[in-house]
Design a protein around this motif. Structure first.
Motif, PDB file in Angstrom:
ATOM      1  N   THR A   1      -9.817  13.333 -27.616  1.00  0.00           N
ATOM      2  CA  THR A   1      -9.560  13.800 -26.261  1.00  0.00           C
ATOM      3  C   THR A   1      -8.786  12.741 -25.474  1.00  0.00           C
ATOM      4  N   THR A   2      -8.574  13.001 -24.193  1.00  0.00           N
ATOM      5  CA  THR A   2      -7.786  12.092 -23.363  1.00  0.00           C
ATOM      6  C   THR A   2      -8.649  11.556 -22.223  1.00  0.00           C
ATOM      7  N   MET A   3      -8.124  10.552 -21.527  1.00  0.00           N
ATOM      8  CA  MET A   3      -8.855  10.011 -20.376  1.00  0.00           C
ATOM      9  C   MET A   3      -9.061  11.083 -19.321  1.00  0.00           C
ATOM     10  N   SER A   4      -8.042  11.920 -19.112  1.00  0.00           N
ATOM     11  CA  SER A   4      -8.164  12.952 -18.065  1.00  0.00           C
ATOM     12  C   SER A   4      -9.231  13.973 -18.423  1.00  0.00           C
ATOM     13  N   GLU A   5      -9.295  14.353 -19.688  1.00  0.00           N
ATOM     14  CA  GLU A   5     -10.302  15.329 -20.096  1.00  0.00           C
ATOM     15  C   GLU A   5     -11.712  14.763 -19.903  1.00  0.00           C
ATOM     16  N   ILE A   6     -11.886  13.483 -20.259  1.00  0.00           N
ATOM     17  CA  ILE A   6     -13.222  12.878 -20.073  1.00  0.00           C
ATOM     18  C   ILE A   6     -13.557  12.881 -18.585  1.00  0.00           C
ATOM     19  N   LYS A   7     -12.570  12.462 -17.783  1.00  0.00           N
ATOM     20  CA  LYS A   7     -12.796  12.397 -16.327  1.00  0.00           C
ATOM     21  C   LYS A   7     -13.154  13.772 -15.766  1.00  0.00           C
ATOM     22  N   ASN A   8     -12.419  14.783 -16.169  1.00  0.00           N
ATOM     23  CA  ASN A   8     -12.569  16.092 -15.533  1.00  0.00           C
ATOM     24  C   ASN A   8     -13.687  16.952 -16.111  1.00  0.00           C
ATOM     25  N   ARG A   9     -14.011  16.773 -17.385  1.00  0.00           N
ATOM     26  CA  ARG A   9     -14.886  17.764 -18.025  1.00  0.00           C
ATOM     27  C   ARG A   9     -16.148  17.229 -18.680  1.00  0.00           C
ATOM     28  N   SER A  10     -16.162  15.949 -19.095  1.00  0.00           N
ATOM     29  CA  SER A  10     -17.268  15.540 -19.968  1.00  0.00           C
ATOM     30  C   SER A  10     -18.617  15.574 -19.264  1.00  0.00           C
ATOM     31  N   GLU A  11     -19.644  15.948 -20.025  1.00  0.00           N
ATOM     32  CA  GLU A  11     -21.021  15.944 -19.500  1.00  0.00           C
ATOM     33  C   GLU A  11     -21.870  14.900 -20.212  1.00  0.00           C
ATOM     34  N   LEU A  12     -21.498  14.616 -21.471  1.00  0.00           N
ATOM     35  CA  LEU A  12     -22.264  13.646 -22.253  1.00  0.00           C
ATOM     36  C   LEU A  12     -21.269  12.668 -22.868  1.00  0.00           C
ATOM     37  N   VAL A  13     -21.410  11.383 -22.539  1.00  0.00           N
ATOM     38  CA  VAL A  13     -20.498  10.383 -23.093  1.00  0.00           C
ATOM     39  C   VAL A  13     -21.320   9.358 -23.879  1.00  0.00           C
ATOM     40  N   ILE A  14     -21.047   9.274 -25.183  1.00  0.00           N
ATOM     41  CA  ILE A  14     -21.786   8.338 -26.044  1.00  0.00           C
ATOM     42  C   ILE A  14     -20.860   7.163 -26.362  1.00  0.00           C
ATOM     43  N   PHE A  15     -21.226   5.987 -25.879  1.00  0.00           N
ATOM     44  CA  PHE A  15     -20.460   4.775 -26.201  1.00  0.00           C
ATOM     45  C   PHE A  15     -21.040   4.198 -27.485  1.00  0.00           C
ATOM     46  N   ALA A  16     -20.268   4.179 -28.549  1.00  0.00           N
ATOM     47  CA  ALA A  16     -20.785   3.723 -29.836  1.00  0.00           C
ATOM     48  C   ALA A  16     -20.117   2.407 -30.218  1.00  0.00           C
ATOM     49  N   GLY A  17     -20.894   1.331 -30.142  1.00  0.00           N
ATOM     50  CA  GLY A  17     -20.372   0.012 -30.533  1.00  0.00           C
ATOM     51  C   GLY A  17     -19.482  -0.627 -29.487  1.00  0.00           C
ATOM     52  N   THR A  18     -19.394  -0.044 -28.325  1.00  0.00           N
ATOM     53  CA  THR A  18     -18.611  -0.647 -27.228  1.00  0.00           C
ATOM     54  C   THR A  18     -19.282  -0.317 -25.897  1.00  0.00           C
ATOM     55  N   ASP A  19     -19.124  -1.252 -24.939  1.00  0.00           N
ATOM     56  CA  ASP A  19     -19.563  -0.936 -23.567  1.00  0.00           C
ATOM     57  C   ASP A  19     -18.333  -0.839 -22.666  1.00  0.00           C
ATOM     58  N   ALA A  20     -17.166  -0.854 -23.267  1.00  0.00           N
ATOM     59  CA  ALA A  20     -15.884  -0.704 -22.568  1.00  0.00           C
ATOM     60  C   ALA A  20     -15.592  -1.855 -21.600  1.00  0.00           C
ATOM     61  N   CYS A  21     -16.298  -2.998 -21.764  1.00  0.00           N
ATOM     62  CA  CYS A  21     -16.069  -4.075 -20.795  1.00  0.00           C
ATOM     63  C   CYS A  21     -14.683  -4.726 -20.968  1.00  0.00           C
ATOM     64  N   ASN A  22     -14.033  -4.507 -22.100  1.00  0.00           N
ATOM     65  CA  ASN A  22     -12.663  -5.031 -22.255  1.00  0.00           C
ATOM     66  C   ASN A  22     -11.636  -4.166 -21.530  1.00  0.00           C
ATOM     67  N   TYR A  23     -12.114  -3.080 -20.909  1.00  0.00           N
ATOM     68  CA  TYR A  23     -11.238  -2.152 -20.175  1.00  0.00           C
ATOM     69  C   TYR A  23     -11.873  -2.014 -18.791  1.00  0.00           C
ATOM     70  N   PRO A  24     -11.729  -3.047 -17.958  1.00  0.00           N
ATOM     71  CA  PRO A  24     -12.608  -3.223 -16.793  1.00  0.00           C
ATOM     72  C   PRO A  24     -12.717  -2.033 -15.837  1.00  0.00           C
ATOM     73  N   ARG A  25     -11.678  -1.201 -15.692  1.00  0.00           N
ATOM     74  CA  ARG A  25     -11.783  -0.113 -14.711  1.00  0.00           C
ATOM     75  C   ARG A  25     -12.032   1.247 -15.387  1.00  0.00           C
ATOM     76  N   PHE A  26     -12.462   1.237 -16.629  1.00  0.00           N
ATOM     77  CA  PHE A  26     -12.662   2.506 -17.342  1.00  0.00           C
ATOM     78  C   PHE A  26     -13.705   3.376 -16.633  1.00  0.00           C
ATOM     79  N   TYR A  27     -14.791   2.764 -16.153  1.00  0.00           N
ATOM     80  CA  TYR A  27     -15.838   3.560 -15.494  1.00  0.00           C
ATOM     81  C   TYR A  27     -15.345   4.105 -14.162  1.00  0.00           C
ATOM     82  N   GLU A  28     -14.676   3.215 -13.413  1.00  0.00           N
ATOM     83  CA  GLU A  28     -14.175   3.634 -12.089  1.00  0.00           C
ATOM     84  C   GLU A  28     -13.132   4.740 -12.225  1.00  0.00           C
ATOM     85  N   ARG A  29     -12.233   4.610 -13.192  1.00  0.00           N
ATOM     86  CA  ARG A  29     -11.113   5.551 -13.328  1.00  0.00           C
ATOM     87  C   ARG A  29     -11.500   6.822 -14.080  1.00  0.00           C
ATOM     88  N   VAL A  30     -12.465   6.694 -15.008  1.00  0.00           N
ATOM     89  CA  VAL A  30     -12.720   7.823 -15.898  1.00  0.00           C
ATOM     90  C   VAL A  30     -14.142   8.375 -15.757  1.00  0.00           C
TER      91      VAL A  30
END
Ligand code: SF4
Length: 425
Positions: free
Chosen positions: A134-163
């Motif tokens: 999927t894409t960042m926009s799809e996650i932002k607009n539609r996702s209900e369940l997001v499973i982070f597997a082996g990453t906390d996305a901290c190397n992408y500092p604004r991922f939570y804010e943007r997505v």
């Protein structure tokens, strides 16, 4: 649109940031007498990357200052003499990478990116069994369940804010409707706490065990009964609850960062993610999402695939592109002495530098680059998205963003330097 606020001060809006793979495109940056200041929307990584004052350095031959022209001639001589050059690092934009492809074709070079180990983990899975992403926009607009597997996305500092917690999602959901799960080794789950304070589910396990957990979830969603009390230290009841959520969600996503799955055969763990996703699409909408593409990684991989028909790692020495994801790694070809010159390119940062190799070495890097050796040739290059305009490809590889020139630079771009090398060859 730029507006002149006073003499020698310009404010640029909607500036895309090339310093990690999610390419935020909303930064506001002031240029005052050619010094940059991030006024809005920059994370710490963006601020340090945009605001660093460019050093004044000259091109060098074995540490001795020379003109750009002399440096290009010397680089040209090395590459002409070389039977099989290695062009690695590949931290550049689309036009830089296009010229790298031309040079590789002309010189019979092997190509690898500085994050090649992460890139190939995904490529191997895509080539083997395919995937549903999927894409960042799809996650932002539609996702209900997001499973982070082996990453906390901290190397992408604004991922939570943007997505993840973006308030401008198209189909506005209440924050409680989005559930976050972490699976992995001591991941930082703080950013997964939603704005209403709801905490994420955390399944702690070693990185090597993530595949075990995901395949158990796969078995559970397919209706299998697991005759064990726990898997990788996680109670089977917890896994059953998560498996039910995965089946009943309207839109689920498994997020991983291939570069952070630093364990042997990590591609098999990724394959587990992808096969679980595929199975879940029998019940609901589910997709995978890979976080990566830093330092032009997605750009280098995509341009190589467009132009040669193969993703990285490719050898052009036989007169046609020969793809081998393992054999042609930087580490392998240097260790096995399969190459007799090295051209290292990194125009995005000065943190990841050229390996020290006992073969003639050319470095095209940021002026601030500090090496622990004196390469045969050093050519300072400008940074895409600061010193020159360009194009770069986002981690989900569906969007290529136009980069802006926001200050004057005395340095040439990677594209321009390589073009001159090619002309002289
Ligand atoms: S999160 Fe990444 S793309 Fe966004 S501002 Fe920070 S470094 Fe730049």
């Amino acid at each position: 649109m730029n507006k002149q606020s006073k003499i020698n001060s310009t404010i640029s809006n909607d500036v895309p940031c090339p310093f990690c793979g999610i390419l935020c495109d909303d930064l506001v940056i002031e240029n005052k007498n050619n010094s940059l200041k991030v006024l809005e929307n920059g994370c710490a990584k963006a601020i340090s990357s945009f605001e660093i004052e460019p050093s004044e350095v000259s091109a060098k031959l074995k540490g001795k200052n020379v003109s750009l022209d002399e440096a290009i001639s010397s680089a040209c001589k090395i590459l002409k003499k070389s039977h099989t050059p290695l062009i690695a690092g590949l931290g550049t934009d689309v036009s830089g990478m296009r010229s790298v492809m031309e040079l590789a074709d002309k010189s019979g070079a092997i190509l690898d990116h500085m994050h090649g180990n992460g890139l190939i983990r995904n490529t191997l899975v895509l080539q083997d069994l395919g995937w549903m992403m999927t894409t960042m926009s799809e996650i932002k607009n539609r996702s209900e369940l997001v499973i982070f597997a082996g990453t906390d996305a901290c190397n992408y500092p604004r991922f939570y804010e943007r997505v993840i917690w973006n308030e401008n999602a198209m189909f506005k959901k209440k924050n409680d409707d989005r559930e976050i799960v972490y699976i992995g080794d001591n991941l930082n789950s703080k950013s997964g706490i939603n704005p209403n304070g709801k905490r994420p589910t955390v399944l702690n396990c070693k990185t090597e065990q993530i595949g075990e957990i995901i395949s158990s979830l796969h078995a559970l969603v397919s209706g299998a009964v697991l005759d064990v009390k726990e898997v990788a230290g996680i109670k089977i009841k917890t896994l059953q609850t998560l498996a039910e959520k995965m089946k009943s969600t309207k839109y689920g996503v498994i997020v991983w960062a291939p570069g952070e799955l630093n364990v042997p055969h990590a591609d098999l763990i990724i394959q587990n993610f992808c096969e679980t996703v595929k199975y879940l699409t029998r019940f609901t909408r589910f997709a995978g999402f890979a976080l990566g593409g830093n330092d032009g990684g997605m750009t280098a991989n995509s341009v190589c695939a467009w132009q040669s028909g193969y993703p990285l790692r490719v050898n052009f020495n036989k007169g046609y592109p020969d793809y081998d994801a393992h054999r042609y790694s930087t580490q392998n070809v240097l260790k096995n002495k399969e190459v007799d010159s090295l051209l290292w390119i990194n125009s995005f940062n000065s943190d990841i530098n050229s390996p020290r190799a006992s073969i003639p070495t050319i470095v095209m890097g940021k002026p601030e680059t500090k090496l622990n050796f004196k390469p045969d040739v050093f050519i300072p290059v400008s940074t895409p998205g600061i010193d020159h305009s360009g194009q770069i490809i986002r981690t989900d590889s569906v969007v290529s963003l136009p980069l802006k020139k926001i200050r004057q630079s005395p340095y040439s771009s990677v594209h321009s330097v390589i073009k001159q090398v090619i002309e002289r060859m």
